[in-house]
Design an enzyme around this catalytic site. Structure first.
Site, PDB file in Angstrom:
ATOM      1  N   HIS A 192      14.119  52.857  -5.531  1.00  0.00           N
ATOM      2  CA  HIS A 192      15.088  53.598  -6.604  1.00  0.00           C
ATOM      3  C   HIS A 192      14.952  55.155  -6.664  1.00  0.00           C
ATOM      4  CE1 HIS A 192      15.826  49.439  -7.074  1.00  0.00           C
ATOM      5  NE2 HIS A 192      15.306  49.035  -8.231  1.00  0.00           N
ATOM      6  N   CYS A 205      11.836  47.676 -12.588  1.00  0.00           N
ATOM      7  CA  CYS A 205      11.675  48.535 -11.579  1.00  0.00           C
ATOM      8  C   CYS A 205      12.051  50.094 -11.504  1.00  0.00           C
ATOM      9  CB  CYS A 205      12.160  47.813 -10.163  1.00  0.00           C
ATOM     10  SG  CYS A 205      13.770  47.056 -10.219  1.00  0.00           S
TER      11      CYS A 205
HETATM   12  N1  LIG Z   1      13.201  42.820  -6.715  1.00  0.00           N
HETATM   13  C1  LIG Z   1      12.584  43.824  -7.617  1.00  0.00           C
HETATM   14  O1  LIG Z   1      12.821  44.842  -7.213  1.00  0.00           O
HETATM   15  C2  LIG Z   1      11.989  43.499  -8.760  1.00  0.00           C
HETATM   16  C3  LIG Z   1      11.323  44.408  -9.596  1.00  0.00           C
HETATM   17  C4  LIG Z   1      10.716  44.203 -11.118  1.00  0.00           C
HETATM   18  C5  LIG Z   1      10.836  42.772 -11.445  1.00  0.00           C
HETATM   19  N2  LIG Z   1      11.578  42.029 -10.879  1.00  0.00           N
HETATM   20  C6  LIG Z   1      11.638  40.818 -11.416  1.00  0.00           C
HETATM   21  O2  LIG Z   1      10.696  39.775 -10.837  1.00  0.00           O
HETATM   22  C7  LIG Z   1      11.416  38.460 -10.658  1.00  0.00           C
HETATM   23  C8  LIG Z   1      11.711  37.853  -9.362  1.00  0.00           C
HETATM   24  O3  LIG Z   1      12.634  38.692  -8.706  1.00  0.00           O
HETATM   25  P1  LIG Z   1      12.866  38.912  -7.336  1.00  0.00           P
HETATM   26  O4  LIG Z   1      13.566  39.932  -7.025  1.00  0.00           O
HETATM   27  O5  LIG Z   1      11.659  38.461  -6.488  1.00  0.00           O
HETATM   28  O6  LIG Z   1      13.939  37.401  -7.076  1.00  0.00           O
HETATM   29  P2  LIG Z   1      14.148  36.457  -5.849  1.00  0.00           P
HETATM   30  O7  LIG Z   1      13.881  37.158  -4.773  1.00  0.00           O
HETATM   31  O8  LIG Z   1      15.317  35.692  -6.144  1.00  0.00           O
HETATM   32  O9  LIG Z   1      12.894  35.457  -6.054  1.00  0.00           O
HETATM   33  C9  LIG Z   1      12.863  34.434  -6.986  1.00  0.00           C
HETATM   34  C10 LIG Z   1      11.593  33.514  -6.983  1.00  0.00           C
HETATM   35  O10 LIG Z   1      11.656  32.810  -8.151  1.00  0.00           O
HETATM   36  C11 LIG Z   1      11.527  31.540  -7.676  1.00  0.00           C
HETATM   37  N3  LIG Z   1      12.424  30.500  -8.573  1.00  0.00           N
HETATM   38  C12 LIG Z   1      13.708  30.410  -8.818  1.00  0.00           C
HETATM   39  N4  LIG Z   1      14.030  29.482  -9.668  1.00  0.00           N
HETATM   40  C13 LIG Z   1      12.576  28.951  -9.901  1.00  0.00           C
HETATM   41  C14 LIG Z   1      12.619  27.882 -10.821  1.00  0.00           C
HETATM   42  N5  LIG Z   1      13.499  27.282 -11.711  1.00  0.00           N
HETATM   43  N6  LIG Z   1      11.168  27.275 -10.838  1.00  0.00           N
HETATM   44  C15 LIG Z   1      10.208  27.907 -10.204  1.00  0.00           C
HETATM   45  N7  LIG Z   1      10.342  29.057  -9.164  1.00  0.00           N
HETATM   46  C16 LIG Z   1      11.824  29.498  -9.070  1.00  0.00           C
HETATM   47  C17 LIG Z   1      12.228  31.351  -5.993  1.00  0.00           C
HETATM   48  O11 LIG Z   1      11.543  30.239  -5.438  1.00  0.00           O
HETATM   49  P3  LIG Z   1      12.406  29.715  -4.240  1.00  0.00           P
HETATM   50  O12 LIG Z   1      12.587  30.849  -3.192  1.00  0.00           O
HETATM   51  O13 LIG Z   1      11.575  28.854  -3.522  1.00  0.00           O
HETATM   52  O14 LIG Z   1      13.887  29.176  -4.439  1.00  0.00           O
HETATM   53  C18 LIG Z   1      11.633  32.689  -5.541  1.00  0.00           C
HETATM   54  O15 LIG Z   1      10.261  32.599  -5.171  1.00  0.00           O
HETATM   55  C19 LIG Z   1      12.682  38.672 -11.746  1.00  0.00           C
HETATM   56  O16 LIG Z   1      12.148  38.149 -12.998  1.00  0.00           O
HETATM   57  C20 LIG Z   1      12.734  40.153 -11.440  1.00  0.00           C
HETATM   58  O17 LIG Z   1      13.535  40.704 -12.843  1.00  0.00           O
HETATM   59  C21 LIG Z   1      12.127  42.244  -9.590  1.00  0.00           C
END
Ligand SMILES: NC(=O)c1ccc[n+]([C@@H]2O[C@H](COP(=O)([O-])OP(=O)(O)OC[C@H]3O[C@@H](n4cnc5c(N)ncnc54)[C@H](OP(=O)(O)O)[C@@H]3O)[C@@H](O)[C@H]2O)c1
Length: 353
Positions: free
Chosen positions: A243, A150
């Site tokens: 950001h 991001c």
């Molecule tokens: N947040 C940002 O600004 C952003 C920006 C760019 C990229 N990303 C990328 O996007 C991805 C998710 O980030 P996030 O910020 O959304 O994280 P998050 O809020 O922690 O969400 C993680 C998601 O993955 C699921 N999950 C966790 N462990 C799992 C498993 N073992 N099997 C299947 N599903 C699983 C969770 O499900 P439950 O809730 O049901 O446990 C939740 O839906 C990451 O790779 C991150 O680097 C995030």
């Protein structure tokens, strides 16, 4: 470009910060229809029970969907959007591609693989040609296309037109990154309230290598990274979304501020030409009021909320060919779900999916 057949899509990690942004953007989408949403701890719950923010922006039919287990063996879809944590993405995305499925991922697991496209649709759509290299090399029918970190997205978008017109030798960036970038629940409140944390694990390395790959040129079957000296300092601050990045850069060729204003304000790519549903009219919005951009006020700016990068504080620096600016990019929209949906729209329009 008109295609009437909608693709059936699955959102992996739909209950997370990034996943929920997908569901806003995919609500009543003209090209895509969400058929499955998956998670881990929230399996069996309805999406409406786990949505943290902006429930009113998600279509009612999606809010009623039940979160499924993330099982590669059982879920079938024309396209998978992955918002999984990187460790999980490493295994799951590869298994899907091996089984012939198409994956567009926000996770970092495959971003720097030499045969995996890392795409910002306005900046490097030609890198999608790596899909065929990947299929040939890995002998799978599916593929993985990734979107950047991001913090990389806003920076690469702003550097691209300056790099194309004037060349860039050196960039120094200091970031002020919102809490939502760390996922949910993210940074403990007692660590971040009334504080700034001057370190985000592996972030500086990611922003640096990803930016050089994205600005790099496709030569045959490989991407030659851009040759720019990039120096990044990443900080976590207690804003919610958006950001902010303070940028110093030195170009190869001389420029005037007027020229920089013109090339930034007129920058556009294929999504704007094709008028894709999630393409903002302005990729970069110039806001030269003296105290802008600000995360709280500007992170939803633009014709498609959160998809434009806002640039302000443009000024010449004291050394030769040097420029300073501040940019703001919405990390969960342009930096995650929105960037991936726009990538999918471009691939749909170009019949790559
Ligand atoms: N947040 C940002 O600004 C952003 C920006 C760019 C990229 N990303 C990328 O996007 C991805 C998710 O980030 P996030 O910020 O959304 O994280 P998050 O809020 O922690 O969400 C993680 C998601 O993955 C699921 N999950 C966790 N462990 C799992 C498993 N073992 N099997 C299947 N599903 C699983 C969770 O499900 P439950 O809730 O049901 O446990 C939740 O839906 C990451 O790779 C991150 O680097 C995030």
């Amino acid at each position: 470009m008109i295609r009437l057949d909608k693709l059936e899509v699955t959102v992996l990690g739909a209950s997370g910060m990034a996943g929920q942004e997908y569901l806003k953007l995919l609500s009543n989408h003209p090209f895509f229809e969400v058929k499955h949403i998956t998670g881990k701890s929230s399996v069996g719950k309805k999406l409406k029970e786990v949505v943290k923010f902006d429930e009113d922006k998600i279509d009612e039919s999606l809010l009623e969907m039940t979160i499924e287990k993330t099982e590669v063996e059982s879920i079938k879809s024309d396209l998978f959007f992955s918002a999984l944590p990187s460790d999980e993405a490493l295994h799951i995305e590869q298994e899907l591609a091996k089984r012939g499925f198409k994956v567009i991922s926000d996770a970092s697991a495959y971003r720097m693989e030499s045969d995996v496209p890392l795409i910002i649709p306005e900046v490097n759509p030609e890198h999608l040609a790596l899909i065929e290299v990947q299929r040939k090399k890995r002998r799978w029918d599916g593929f993985i296309v990734t979107t950047p970190n991001c913090t990389t997205v806003g920076l690469a978008i702003v550097l691209k037109p300056i790099y194309s017109f004037f060349g860039i030798e050196e960039v120094v960036v200091t970031t002020m990154q919102a809490l939502s970038g760390a996922g949910y629940p993210g940074v403990p409140s007692l660590d971040i309230i009334a504080n700034v944390i001057p370190y985000i694990k592996e972030e500086e390395e990611k922003v640096s290598s990803e930016t050089l790959k994205i600005l790099g040129s496709l030569e045959g079957e490989i991407i030659k990274p851009a040759s720019i000296s990039l120096n990044i300092s990443c900080n976590r601050v207690s804003t919610i979304n958006g950001h902010l990045e303070s940028v110093f850069l030195r170009t190869k060729n001389d420029f005037s501020l007027e020229e920089i204003r013109n090339i930034l304000a007129s920058f556009k790519g294929k999504p704007q030409i094709l008028k894709l549903p999630s393409a903002p009219e302005k990729v970069i919005i110039l806001d030269e009021r003296k105290d802008r951009p600000q995360p709280r006020l500007d992170c939803m700016a633009g014709s498609v909320a959160g998809m434009s990068v806002v640039v302000g504080r443009l000024r010449k620096a004291s050394s030769r060919n040097s420029l300073m600016l501040t940019l703001l990019s919405n990390n969960v929209v342009r930096g995650a779900g929105g960037g991936a949906v726009l990538t999918a729209e471009l691939m749909f329009a170009e019949k790559l999916i």
